[in-house]
Design a protein around this motif. Sequence first.
Motif, PDB file in Angstrom:
ATOM      1  N   LEU A 153      23.263  16.091  -7.351  1.00 18.43           N
ATOM      2  CA  LEU A 153      24.487  15.943  -6.574  1.00 18.43           C
ATOM      3  C   LEU A 153      24.466  14.625  -5.799  1.00 18.43           C
ATOM      4  N   VAL A 154      23.319  14.322  -5.239  1.00 22.65           N
ATOM      5  CA  VAL A 154      23.122  13.073  -4.506  1.00 22.65           C
ATOM      6  C   VAL A 154      21.623  12.896  -4.306  1.00 22.65           C
ATOM      7  N   THR A 155      21.201  11.663  -4.115  1.00 24.41           N
ATOM      8  CA  THR A 155      19.792  11.376  -3.839  1.00 24.41           C
ATOM      9  C   THR A 155      19.657  10.829  -2.426  1.00 24.41           C
ATOM     10  N   ILE A 156      18.676  11.361  -1.695  1.00 27.21           N
ATOM     11  CA  ILE A 156      18.416  10.910  -0.324  1.00 27.21           C
ATOM     12  C   ILE A 156      17.109  10.123  -0.315  1.00 27.21           C
ATOM     13  N   ASN A 157      17.169   8.909   0.188  1.00 24.72           N
ATOM     14  CA  ASN A 157      15.967   8.094   0.380  1.00 24.72           C
ATOM     15  C   ASN A 157      15.663   7.976   1.866  1.00 24.72           C
ATOM     16  N   GLN A 158      14.458   8.352   2.227  1.00 23.90           N
ATOM     17  CA  GLN A 158      14.050   8.226   3.627  1.00 23.90           C
ATOM     18  C   GLN A 158      13.832   6.755   3.947  1.00 23.90           C
ATOM     19  N   MET A 159      14.451   6.293   5.031  1.00 25.37           N
ATOM     20  CA  MET A 159      14.390   4.882   5.399  1.00 25.37           C
ATOM     21  C   MET A 159      13.534   4.623   6.636  1.00 25.37           C
ATOM     22  N   GLN A 160      13.333   5.636   7.447  1.00 24.53           N
ATOM     23  CA  GLN A 160      12.535   5.479   8.657  1.00 24.53           C
ATOM     24  C   GLN A 160      11.562   6.642   8.784  1.00 24.53           C
ATOM     25  N   PRO A 161      10.263   6.380   8.769  1.00 26.58           N
ATOM     26  CA  PRO A 161       9.633   5.082   8.494  1.00 26.58           C
ATOM     27  C   PRO A 161       9.681   4.761   7.001  1.00 26.58           C
ATOM     28  N   ILE A 162       9.319   3.536   6.667  1.00 29.27           N
ATOM     29  CA  ILE A 162       9.333   3.095   5.270  1.00 29.27           C
ATOM     30  C   ILE A 162       8.035   2.349   4.993  1.00 29.27           C
ATOM     31  N   LEU A 163       7.656   2.309   3.748  1.00 29.23           N
ATOM     32  CA  LEU A 163       6.393   1.682   3.360  1.00 29.23           C
ATOM     33  C   LEU A 163       6.637   0.346   2.661  1.00 29.23           C
ATOM     34  N   VAL A 164       5.667  -0.536   2.793  1.00 30.23           N
ATOM     35  CA  VAL A 164       5.654  -1.786   2.033  1.00 30.23           C
ATOM     36  C   VAL A 164       4.298  -1.871   1.334  1.00 30.23           C
ATOM     37  N   ALA A 165       4.332  -1.892   0.018  1.00 31.80           N
ATOM     38  CA  ALA A 165       3.095  -1.997  -0.761  1.00 31.80           C
ATOM     39  C   ALA A 165       2.850  -3.455  -1.111  1.00 31.80           C
ATOM     40  N   PHE A 166       1.614  -3.918  -0.959  1.00 31.58           N
ATOM     41  CA  PHE A 166       1.298  -5.303  -1.281  1.00 31.58           C
ATOM     42  C   PHE A 166      -0.144  -5.391  -1.772  1.00 31.58           C
ATOM     43  N   SER A 167      -0.423  -6.448  -2.487  1.00 30.97           N
ATOM     44  CA  SER A 167      -1.765  -6.672  -3.023  1.00 30.97           C
ATOM     45  C   SER A 167      -2.429  -7.827  -2.290  1.00 30.97           C
ATOM     46  N   VAL A 168      -3.731  -7.749  -2.155  1.00 37.43           N
ATOM     47  CA  VAL A 168      -4.509  -8.842  -1.561  1.00 37.43           C
ATOM     48  C   VAL A 168      -5.596  -9.240  -2.557  1.00 37.43           C
ATOM     49  N   PRO A 169      -6.037 -10.478  -2.522  1.00 36.16           N
ATOM     50  CA  PRO A 169      -7.116 -10.907  -3.429  1.00 36.16           C
ATOM     51  C   PRO A 169      -8.397 -10.107  -3.191  1.00 36.16           C
ATOM     52  N   GLN A 170      -9.181  -9.968  -4.238  1.00 35.30           N
ATOM     53  CA  GLN A 170     -10.403  -9.181  -4.146  1.00 35.30           C
ATOM     54  C   GLN A 170     -11.348  -9.718  -3.072  1.00 35.30           C
ATOM     55  N   GLN A 171     -11.381 -11.027  -2.893  1.00 35.69           N
ATOM     56  CA  GLN A 171     -12.323 -11.578  -1.918  1.00 35.69           C
ATOM     57  C   GLN A 171     -11.928 -11.247  -0.480  1.00 35.69           C
ATOM     58  N   ASN A 172     -10.691 -10.812  -0.264  1.00 33.87           N
ATOM     59  CA  ASN A 172     -10.264 -10.426   1.083  1.00 33.87           C
ATOM     60  C   ASN A 172     -10.412  -8.935   1.343  1.00 33.87           C
ATOM     61  N   LEU A 173     -10.729  -8.147   0.320  1.00 41.67           N
ATOM     62  CA  LEU A 173     -10.738  -6.697   0.469  1.00 41.67           C
ATOM     63  C   LEU A 173     -11.788  -6.233   1.471  1.00 41.67           C
ATOM     64  N   ALA A 174     -12.986  -6.770   1.368  1.00 45.36           N
ATOM     65  CA  ALA A 174     -14.068  -6.314   2.242  1.00 45.36           C
ATOM     66  C   ALA A 174     -13.747  -6.610   3.708  1.00 45.36           C
ATOM     67  N   GLU A 175     -13.256  -7.818   4.005  1.00 54.06           N
ATOM     68  CA  GLU A 175     -12.945  -8.151   5.399  1.00 54.06           C
ATOM     69  C   GLU A 175     -11.741  -7.351   5.906  1.00 54.06           C
ATOM     70  N   LEU A 176     -10.813  -7.016   5.005  1.00 49.15           N
ATOM     71  CA  LEU A 176      -9.681  -6.177   5.407  1.00 49.15           C
ATOM     72  C   LEU A 176     -10.176  -4.782   5.780  1.00 49.15           C
TER      73      LEU A 176
END
Length: 214
Positions: A153-176
């Motif tokens: 009938l309709v689709t509801i998307n939750q907007m608050q809160p919302i997620l942002v997916a991002f990738s980081v280089p492997q060499q930054n993973l450990a320090e993150l």
Amino acid sequence: PVQIHTVGRVQTLASVAVRSRIDGVIDKVSVADGQEVKAGDLLFHIDDREAAAAVKQAEAALARDQAQMANAQRQVDRLTPLAQKNYTTRADYDTAQTNVATLRATVAADQAAIELAKINLSYTTIRAPIGGRLGTVALKIGSSVRAADSQALVTINQMQPILVAFSVPQQNLAELQQAMAAGPVKVSVHIPDSHAPAHEGLVSFTENAVDPLT
């Protein structure tokens, strides 16, 4: 501080495709395309006359069977002292008790039928399961719906809160990961080619596996 610049993808925290759980005809649409709604807001109403009649029919059947059970119980009460003095046959007394037990089970089934009818009646009112923003309202007043329909009938998307997916280089993973272990790690999200202010957030988690392609 170490700053990592990367491209992110906005993802809704929850997306719900609203569908009817019964067959019927929509007689009320309380929302519009793209509207913001809160959890519990009325979205659609389906013609409930048939469902309401089913509730009344089930309640009438219960009243009938309760009256019959009460009469059968009175019969048992009359036969009990007679059976104790052998003024009536044991077969008649057992039959009367069986009738009471049978009608008691029928009354229980009637009560379950009423609950089921009330549940079906409640399905005629469709409310928002979550808060968020609506997409296109697919069906309007007068449209027929079925529980087996694949179209929502309709689709509801939750907007608050919302997620942002991002990738980081492997060499930054450990320090993150070390930074997240030490405390909250801030994220600043900028929309490209926009003068809108940046949105601030925190890193909520890192995925449990690295992407070998990136």
